[in-house]
Design a protein around this motif. Structure first.
Motif, PDB file in Angstrom:
ATOM      1  N   PHE A 260     -69.775 -42.676 -48.657  1.00 15.44           N
ATOM      2  CA  PHE A 260     -69.228 -43.394 -50.113  1.00 15.44           C
ATOM      3  C   PHE A 260     -67.690 -43.192 -50.430  1.00 15.44           C
ATOM      4  CE2 PHE A 260     -73.743 -44.859 -49.467  1.00 15.44           C
ATOM      5  CZ  PHE A 260     -73.211 -45.744 -49.732  1.00 15.44           C
ATOM      6  N   LYS A 261     -67.356 -43.804 -49.940  1.00 21.56           N
ATOM      7  CA  LYS A 261     -65.631 -43.453 -50.628  1.00 21.56           C
ATOM      8  C   LYS A 261     -65.071 -44.588 -52.162  1.00 21.56           C
ATOM      9  CE  LYS A 261     -63.516 -42.099 -47.012  1.00 21.56           C
ATOM     10  NZ  LYS A 261     -62.002 -42.463 -46.039  1.00 21.56           N
ATOM     11  N   THR A 262     -64.363 -44.000 -53.090  1.00 23.50           N
ATOM     12  CA  THR A 262     -64.277 -44.978 -54.528  1.00 23.50           C
ATOM     13  C   THR A 262     -63.555 -45.546 -53.917  1.00 23.50           C
ATOM     14  OG1 THR A 262     -64.377 -43.361 -55.531  1.00 23.50           O
ATOM     15  CG2 THR A 262     -63.617 -45.359 -56.675  1.00 23.50           C
ATOM     16  N   VAL A 364     -64.039 -32.394 -52.216  1.00 24.32           N
ATOM     17  CA  VAL A 364     -66.212 -32.251 -52.257  1.00 24.32           C
ATOM     18  C   VAL A 364     -66.342 -31.598 -50.959  1.00 24.32           C
ATOM     19  CG1 VAL A 364     -67.885 -32.064 -53.719  1.00 24.32           C
ATOM     20  CG2 VAL A 364     -66.237 -33.135 -54.739  1.00 24.32           C
ATOM     21  N   THR A 365     -66.761 -30.674 -50.859  1.00 30.76           N
ATOM     22  CA  THR A 365     -67.902 -30.227 -49.335  1.00 30.76           C
ATOM     23  C   THR A 365     -69.109 -29.408 -49.141  1.00 30.76           C
ATOM     24  OG1 THR A 365     -65.255 -29.566 -48.797  1.00 30.76           O
ATOM     25  CG2 THR A 365     -67.394 -28.959 -47.234  1.00 30.76           C
ATOM     26  N   THR A 383     -67.525 -33.578 -45.720  1.00 29.56           N
ATOM     27  CA  THR A 383     -66.145 -33.712 -47.146  1.00 29.56           C
ATOM     28  C   THR A 383     -65.762 -34.789 -47.570  1.00 29.56           C
ATOM     29  OG1 THR A 383     -65.775 -30.961 -45.850  1.00 29.56           O
ATOM     30  CG2 THR A 383     -63.927 -32.398 -47.124  1.00 29.56           C
ATOM     31  N   LEU A 384     -65.087 -35.151 -48.883  1.00 31.75           N
ATOM     32  CA  LEU A 384     -64.362 -36.168 -49.116  1.00 31.75           C
ATOM     33  C   LEU A 384     -63.378 -35.566 -50.090  1.00 31.75           C
ATOM     34  CD1 LEU A 384     -64.408 -39.468 -48.997  1.00 31.75           C
ATOM     35  CD2 LEU A 384     -66.374 -38.959 -50.726  1.00 31.75           C
ATOM     36  N   THR A 385     -62.535 -36.659 -49.923  1.00 25.39           N
ATOM     37  CA  THR A 385     -61.063 -36.229 -50.424  1.00 25.39           C
ATOM     38  C   THR A 385     -61.318 -37.631 -51.516  1.00 25.39           C
ATOM     39  OG1 THR A 385     -60.289 -34.361 -49.384  1.00 25.39           O
ATOM     40  CG2 THR A 385     -59.027 -36.055 -51.143  1.00 25.39           C
ATOM     41  N   SER A 386     -61.689 -37.751 -52.387  1.00 29.87           N
ATOM     42  CA  SER A 386     -61.426 -39.035 -53.778  1.00 29.87           C
ATOM     43  C   SER A 386     -62.656 -38.748 -54.677  1.00 29.87           C
ATOM     44  CB  SER A 386     -62.967 -39.765 -53.032  1.00 29.87           C
ATOM     45  OG  SER A 386     -62.830 -40.712 -53.438  1.00 29.87           O
ATOM     46  N   GLY A 389     -67.834 -40.405 -55.359  1.00 34.03           N
ATOM     47  CA  GLY A 389     -68.555 -41.015 -52.835  1.00 34.03           C
ATOM     48  C   GLY A 389     -69.622 -40.506 -52.995  1.00 34.03           C
ATOM     49  N   THR A 390     -70.225 -40.360 -52.231  1.00 33.94           N
ATOM     50  CA  THR A 390     -71.534 -39.839 -51.667  1.00 33.94           C
ATOM     51  C   THR A 390     -71.682 -39.307 -50.198  1.00 33.94           C
ATOM     52  OG1 THR A 390     -72.730 -41.262 -52.723  1.00 33.94           O
ATOM     53  CG2 THR A 390     -73.632 -40.173 -50.967  1.00 33.94           C
ATOM     54  N   LEU A 391     -71.471 -37.388 -50.312  1.00 29.94           N
ATOM     55  CA  LEU A 391     -71.480 -36.905 -49.221  1.00 29.94           C
ATOM     56  C   LEU A 391     -72.892 -37.331 -48.223  1.00 29.94           C
ATOM     57  CD1 LEU A 391     -69.476 -33.386 -49.848  1.00 29.94           C
ATOM     58  CD2 LEU A 391     -68.743 -36.106 -48.909  1.00 29.94           C
ATOM     59  N   SER A 392     -73.186 -37.447 -47.065  1.00 28.36           N
ATOM     60  CA  SER A 392     -73.788 -37.290 -46.371  1.00 28.36           C
ATOM     61  C   SER A 392     -74.130 -36.489 -45.199  1.00 28.36           C
ATOM     62  CB  SER A 392     -74.467 -38.718 -46.057  1.00 28.36           C
ATOM     63  OG  SER A 392     -74.609 -39.244 -46.828  1.00 28.36           O
TER      64      SER A 392
END
Length: 460
Positions: A260-262, A364-365, A383-386, A389-392
């Motif tokens: 999920f991303k903002t 975030v990792t 990993t998500l740069t935002s 969101g939700t990491l899965s």
């Protein structure tokens, strides 16, 4: 010999150490400390600091045989160019004598901001991308308004606003901040791919900017008008009243990335309302409402439906009472709000939700390892740069009867190290291994005869 008259002046004080920053920036909050020794029997009745010809009250207190003069959080005046400010302590002693201490100078630097054409110390880098394809939109327009305040928001340092017809857009300061300088920045960005994409907003509140802050790379997702429907969102708090000034994090699910991303970050008005640009009946969203770093509402796996699309009756009413029951923790040093990692034993998915308290981006990792009788083994990471969101992380291998070790890092700093015990759905790999060993053992015990072998296999 002739007689000579001599006049002696006996000072009632001795100036010792004076601590202050030689160089600072306009609007910053500064601290001034001076140590003095007074003549026996004297104390300080009043202590003021005269800064740039302005008298500001300070404080004094006794430490051993000395007097400490202190002024905290003096707001440095605005300047249009680099300026030397003079200042000194002005005291009234207990015997009624007025005393002015030695004059000092502090260099105050002017702050300027532009789109990095003249300045090079980058604060923000805004990039507009298509929400569906995530490709760069070269013809997008970006309108930016920035407001910088000192660290207690008592002084507005500067305001900046401009409409840009280029993509991406960079925002830069004219200088590197000094070690003592710290500010808060609010930003509102309106962006659209004119004639093709929706007109959307992205807000940043109370972003702390100092010498250690790195530039923020912010992706602005614009939804194509052919897919976009305007939904009026209304949010009420636990007191059933509208919540004004709350950030609404709209997180879209990208199934192919399992993340999920903002994609939009508006702010509620006085009626607790704002507009979200959503894909009707199809896309799954998470909606999180936050104010002052506190998550007021968390609404997961939401699909947008209109009551009557033909007349534009598309509304979403949310209340903190309807929120998904999850405990969000706030880490002020990292500026994020997050839930503890959770594991779904049926789908074998480890999830982690986060959002930043001010709307800026973080990398975030999440890393997941398996721990069992065979040792440790890496299963998956995400990993998500935002700004949220939700990491899965899907554990695709057999993980029955194992402990999962979860590590969460924000901008390279580990913030969570947790473990989850997996409930075994059957014997698991370890169980099957034990059964196999027992079977072989029984067979070998009765290996002296054919009848014994058959008996050993039966009872095992």
């Amino acid at each position: 010999t002739g007689e000579h008259n001599r006049t002696f002046t006996i000072k009632s004080f001795i100036e010792n150490d004076f601590t202050f920053n030689n160089v600072t920036t306009e609007g910053n909050l500064e601290t001034f400390l001076q140590n003095i020794t007074l003549q026996s029997g004297l104390t300080v009745s009043q202590a003021d600091i005269i800064y740039n010809s302005t008298r500001v009250s300070g404080e004094s207190f006794i430490v051993g045989s000395d007097i400490i003069l202190r002024k905290l959080n003096l707001a440095v005046p605005d300047v249009t160019t680099e300026t030397n400010m003079t200042f000194f302590w002005s005291l009234i002693l207990s015997n009624g004598v007025n005393v002015n201490l030695t004059t000092n100078n502090q260099t105050v630097l002017n702050l300027g901001v532009d789109n990095c054409t003249s300045f090079s110390n980058q604060i923000f880098n805004y990039t507009v991308r298509d929400e569906e394809t995530q490709l760069l939109l070269p013809n997008a327009t970006i309108e930016i308004a920035l407001n910088m305040f000192n660290s207690d928001r008592s002084v507005s340092v500067f305001s900046f606003s401009e409409l840009f017809s280029v993509n991406p857009v960079e925002i830069c300061l004219n200088i590197n901040l000094t070690n003592s300088s710290s500010y808060l920045i609010d930003s509102i960005v309106r962006y659209e791919n004119i004639g093709i994409g929706a007109n959307e907003y992205y807000n940043i509140d109370n972003f702390t900017y100092n010498v250690n802050t790195t530039s923020q790379d912010i992706t602005l997702f614009d939804l194509n008008l052919s897919d976009s429907t305007d939904f009026q969102l209304t949010f009420t708090g636990s007191n059933f009243l509208p919540v004004e000034g709350a950030l609404v994090f709209l997180d879209r699910q990208y199934i192919s990335e399992n993340i999920f991303k903002t994609v939009e970050l508006p702010k509620t008005d006085i009626n607790g309302q704002t507009v979200l640009h959503l894909v009707r009946n199809d896309v799954i969203y998470n909606i999180r409402v936050s104010k002052n770093g506190i998550v007021l509402g968390n609404f997961e796996n939401t699909i947008a439906f209109c009551d009557d699309f033909t007349i534009g009756d598309c509304k979403i009413s949310l209340s903190s009472f309807d929120s998904t029951t999850q405990v969000f923790s706030y880490d002020s040093s990292l500026g994020i709000t997050f839930t503890n990692p959770s594991f779904n034993n049926n789908t074998k998915v480890m999830s982690f939700n986060f959002l930043t308290s001010d709307g800026t981006t973080k990398t975030v990792t999440m890393s997941v390892e398996r721990e069992d009788i065979f040792g440790n083994r890496s299963l998956c990471d995400d990993t998500l740069t935002s700004s949220g969101g939700t990491l899965s992380c899907v554990a695709t291998t057999n993980i029955d009867d194992a402990t999962l070790r979860v590590s969460i890092s924000v901008d390279g700093v580990q913030v969570i190290a947790d473990s989850v015990q997996v409930d075994p759905s059957d014997l698991g790999q370890a169980g099957y291994l034990v059964m196999f060993v027992m079977t072989i053992t029984f067979v070998l015990m009765f290996s002296g005869s054919k009848t014994g072998i058959l008996f050993g296999m039966i009872i095992s």
